[in-house]
Design an enzyme around this catalytic site. Structure first.
Site, mmCIF file in Angstrom:
data_model
loop_
_atom_site.group_PDB
_atom_site.id
_atom_site.type_symbol
_atom_site.label_atom_id
_atom_site.label_comp_id
_atom_site.label_asym_id
_atom_site.label_seq_id
_atom_site.Cartn_x
_atom_site.Cartn_y
_atom_site.Cartn_z
ATOM 1 N N HIS A 103 -55.426 9.156 122.271
ATOM 2 C CA HIS A 103 -56.015 9.330 123.600
ATOM 3 C C HIS A 103 -56.154 8.018 124.355
ATOM 4 C CE1 HIS A 103 -57.029 13.062 121.603
ATOM 5 N NE2 HIS A 103 -57.292 13.584 122.777
ATOM 6 N N GLU A 134 -50.016 22.748 129.229
ATOM 7 C CA GLU A 134 -49.487 21.722 130.142
ATOM 8 C C GLU A 134 -48.062 21.994 130.577
ATOM 9 O OE1 GLU A 134 -51.539 20.945 127.813
ATOM 10 O OE2 GLU A 134 -53.054 19.717 128.790
#
Lengths: 375, 550
Positions: free
Chosen positions: B337, B268
């Site tokens: 998450h 990322e």
């Protein structure tokens, strides 16, 4: 050795050669065939003048900035490039107009080489309206066409440089992005993430580690398990260059830019160099190295002295001409310093501009301040 | 004419000036017997108590509908074969079909509907009743509304013998998944006859609107923008060959190839930085994070490189990038998450932060985000992707843009302002419907659409109207979006209009657990909203709420 060369020049009188063949320092190759870069290059008098003058301007600019910092006219961060001039001057002379550069915070030399006048750089350091970022960026955030700064976060500029290289490839404009970082940043994860993507997608990027031996106060041996930074790209071919010799840098730059331009993918380079000042102005630079070490480099490996001696030895330029250029550089920087000291500060309204490209309103430090920008 | 029907007078197509003056409401003085071939319904009865009858059919189902106008302030009753609509038709889809003519003409509370239907399956029956209802409405309606019904195809009998199964085909039955999703909502609507608010994710349903999922709405918008501007490209994990981890980018790689739709390694920080660098150099990247939880790996590039460069360079550098991906709650994915990053990103100046709710929001706002020259964080929601939505004809246009920084009032009300964004707007609409049905409370639901720059004016105007404020969000309470809204309201002149301290409904202040029953109570639910509103409006003061309102 150096002194003898100087005397030789003086004895032979004025320079008479318009160009000469000059030997380059040894390169080291990783995943590349030996001897790809020739062992010598032609240096013309005009080229020599240009190279020397630019290095002299940067040297003088950084020295003056250090004294302005001590006078507290420059505040905050101030990372000086003295000793590393050969890298930006050498590479710039090899670049083509469509190429781009991005570097970290030791960026004053690069800002000047990418087209900002010394006044623009120094007025930005003193936080004035006419600074290249209107005084809003400071030492670490200076920009110019095809020059993406000036970046404050260690290592963050490397993926950004990968992105600029990506854009060159996307547009097919034959440009290459030179991405510079230091020995301290060379261990950052994002550097390796960028190596991976650059190699996968064959981006026209040259990753250059300006190894000045110290990441702030930590020597390379204490920071990196492997200090051969030109090999750290692993699957990416690497090149080790003597970063104090402007001609070696120039030739390496020419070869590397050609390599990347031809679509072969990225390259990693290590340019071994040295900084005379500390990491920044808050660091005296003596707690982690001896004064003798600094003096030794100044005497034997200084980029300006190296070029000077070669020019005189080969008779391309005379001692007088070189000293004249020193004086010229000093004059230019003295004028720039004066401008930087006396220029007005930005208008208070500038504080709120340039947050967005479209119109917006901004809250100030208390509720009475609400500024509409761009309406 | 009786005063209570005055509100319908204007809509009468047929004028009464005499005729049968019998006041008995049960007598049927019909002028002729209606048959299934009558195109329009027949107005019967007397001027004081008019009613109409019409017939409808589909396949083997035959329906007959009797319509009587409601008195003002009366709420309508819908009965099929002598039971409530919701009892006869189990599936929400069928109920929606039946009431569709009311939806098109916006006449929910206008009529008492008594229907009888035989033959055929549930789908044919609901269609038949729908047709009969539409025909029965005609005598009561102004020509323009009749035209609307006609153009929506509601006055024409469906001649088809066999339905098609492919979604997006004209007249096709909806996909199983959507029906399942609707079935999940069914229990909540079991007792409400004409309540469609919670089903509607778009406020318009007009003749040429397309029915699709939010995923499709987003996919089509990104598709159009890539086609429109050659500088736009998309990168992220699994966006190309896998068609997107959540299939949002389905078919884009097939259409545009490796240059425009690019798979990245799982790095990322690296690929977000590369995207930002490409934006500096003049391209217009769409950088997808598989979820915004992973954007924390890249947050330095988003905040320090993308958001600040325009300012630090005094306007020299621009960064026209869009960071997009699912944000906030999913189902059963636990603490790492399930976080909402609205507060994190909207904190930083230089970033625009958008959180769409409806399909049209997604379409219009992603287009505006891509065309905007500033860095935008576009917070989607995984659970929303599969939701059905109607995209109006206007919103289907390739240049349909919604303004960044403007909130939208999803439901107008007078008693309390509920401000929310993203998925929670649906929750607020559900709660608003419940508040209306059970407590007669009219809640105004404001969909922020953009978190930064936040549309304070819409919030202030709403609070000035309703005098009460509740914020609902999927993020944690401390330093959250609700805290920001309440701070702004208390700093403004809207503060003087408050009749009670403002309140917040948020995710519980803990990492999200895995077990379903635990996960459920960490999320804002309808009961949290209703409890808070009841306390705020003094309907049921809650001793555990220590804001000393009462």
């Amino acid at each position: 050795m150096l002194l003898r060369q100087l005397f030789r020049g003086l004895r032979s009188g004025r320079a008479s050669m318009s160009s000469a063949q000059i030997e380059l320092s040894q390169y080291k190759y990783h995943n590349l065939d030996e001897g790809l870069i020739p062992g010598s290059t032609t240096l013309t008098a005009d080229e020599a003048r240009d190279l020397y003058y630019k290095m002299a301007v940067i040297r003088r600019m950084e020295t003056v900035s250090s004294s302005m910092y001590k006078e507290k006219i420059i505040r905050g961060f101030c990372h000086l490039y003295s000793g590393q001039e050969a890298i930006c001057v050498g590479l710039r002379s090899a670049m083509q107009p469509q190429d781009s550069v991005i570097t970290a915070y030791r960026a004053h030399g690069w800002t000047y080489m990418m087209g900002v006048a010394p006044e623009g750089v120094m007025a930005e350091l003193t936080g004035r309206k006419i600074g290249c970022a209107k005084g809003k960026g400071g030492s670490m955030h200076m920009y110019a066409p095809n020059f993406y700064g000036g970046n404050g976060i260690v290592g963050a500029q490397v993926p950004l440089g990968g992105g600029v290289g990506f854009a060159h490839k996307y547009r097919d404009d034959n440009g290459v992005c030179i991405t510079l970082y230091g020995d301290g940043a060379a261990n950052q994860g994002q550097v390796f993430e960028t190596y991976n993507i650059a190699a996968l997608w064959k981006l026209p990027c040259i990753f250059i580690c300006e190894n000045n031996q110290y990441g702030m106060g930590t020597s390379v041996d204490r920071a990196s398990a492997c200090t051969d930074y030109y090999t750290r790209g692993h699957y990416i071919p690497g090149l080790f260059v003597d970063g104090m010799d402007v001609l070696s840098v120039r030739e390496a730059g020419k070869w590397a830019l050609e390599y990347c331009r031809s679509g072969k993918g990225p390259l990693v380079m290590e340019m071994k160099t040295y900084r005379y000042f500390g990491h920044s102005m808050s660091d005296p630079g003596t707690s982690y190295r001896t004064r003798d070490e600094v003096q030794e480099v100044r005497k034997s490996r200084d980029p300006l002295l190296l070029l000077k001696s070669k020019c005189i030895e080969h008779g391309i330029l005379s001692e007088q001409e070189l000293t004249g250029m020193d004086k010229e550089a000093k004059k230019v920087i003295d004028v720039a310093q004066e401008v930087a000291k006396t220029a007005p500060e930005p208008d208070l309204s500038e504080c709120y501009t340039d947050v967005f490209t479209s119109p917006y309103t901004v809250r100030g430090a208390d509720q009475s301040i609400n500024v509409a920008v761009g309406h | 004419m009786a005063a209570e029907y005055g509100h319908l007078l204007d809509m009468f197509r047929v004028k009464y000036d005499g005729g049968n003056t019998s006041s008995s409401s049960s007598s049927v003085a019909s002028t002729h017997r209606t048959t299934v071939n009558d195109v329009e319904g027949c107005l019967e009865g007397n001027p004081h108590e008019p009613y109409s009858i019409a017939l409808g059919a589909k396949h083997t189902a035959r329906a007959r509908v009797e319509l009587r106008p409601c008195a003002e302030k009366e709420s309508s009753e819908v009965r099929v074969n002598n039971v409530l609509l919701s009892e006869h038709f189990d599936y929400i889809q069928d109920r929606e079909q039946v009431l569709f003519p009311l939806s098109v003409t916006k006449m929910y509370d206008s009529f008492h509907i008594t229907a009888t239907v035989q033959g055929g399956g549930r789908s044919s029956q609901s269609n038949a009743v729908r047709l009969a209802l539409a025909r029965a409405m005609v005598p009561f309606l102004h020509e323009s509304l009749v035209e609307k019904l006609r153009l929506a195809g509601l006055l024409t009998r469906d001649p088809r013998r066999r339905e098609r199964n492919k979604i997006a085909q004209h007249g096709a039955r909806r996909k199983k998944q959507i029906m399942q999703a609707m079935r999940m909502l069914a229990p909540k609507l079991a007792n409400s006859s004409a309540s469609l608010a919670t089903l509607r994710v778009s406020s318009k349903r007009c003749m040429a609107s397309k029915h699709m999922t939010i995923r499709d709405a987003l996919n089509s918008a990104i598709d159009e923008e890539i086609a429109r501007d050659e500088r736009v490209f998309l990168l992220g994990e699994e966006v190309a060959q896998y068609d997107g981890a959540y299939k949002v980018t389905k078919n884009l790689h097939k259409t545009y190839g490796d240059k425009r739709v690019i798979d990245t390694p799982i790095t990322e920080m690296g690929f977000a930085g590369i995207a930002v660098g490409a934006a500096f150099a003049g391209l217009r990247p769409i950088c997808e994070f598989m979820t915004f939880n992973f954007s924390l790996q890249a947050i330095d590039q988003i905040l320090n490189s993308a958001a600040k460069s325009h300012y630090m360079s005094a306007g020299f550098v621009t960064c026209p990038i869009v960071f997009r991906g699912p944000n906030g709650m999913a189902a059963g994915v636990a603490a790492q998450h399930s976080v909402c990053y609205g507060a994190y990103y909207s904190h930083c100046p230089g970033l625009k932060v958008i959180a769409p709710y409806s399909g049209e929001d997604y379409r219009g706002l992603i287009k505006s985000a891509i065309r905007d020259d500033d860095p935008v964080v576009f917070l989607e929601n995984e659970l929303a992707y599969g939701n059905p939505t109607d995209i109006s004809e206007e919103a289907q246009s390739h240049d349909f843009l919604l303004p960044i920084g403007k909130a939208h009032v999803e439901r107008e009300g007078s008693d309390v302002t509920i401000v929310s964004f993203s998925k929670q707007v649906g929750l607020c609409l559900e709660a608003a419907e419940l508040l209306k049905q059970e407590l007669g409370v009219n809640a105004e639901v404001v969909n922020l659409r953009t978190l930064r720059p936040m549309d304070s004016d819409t919030i202030f105007n709403s609070v000035k109207k309703t005098n009460h404020l509740l914020t609902v969000e999927g993020g944690w309470p401390q330093s959250g979006v609700g805290a920001e809204i309440i701070a702004r309201v208390s700093e403004s002149d809207a503060f003087d209009y408050l009749d009670a301290p403002p309140m917040r409904v948020t995710q519980a202040d803990i990492p999200v657990p895995y077990a379903a029953n635990l996960e459920r109570i960490t999320q804002p639910q309808v009961e949290n909203i209703v409890r808070s509103v009841k306390h705020m409006l003094n309907i049921e003061v809650n001793p555990n709420i220590r804001n000393y309102a009462h």
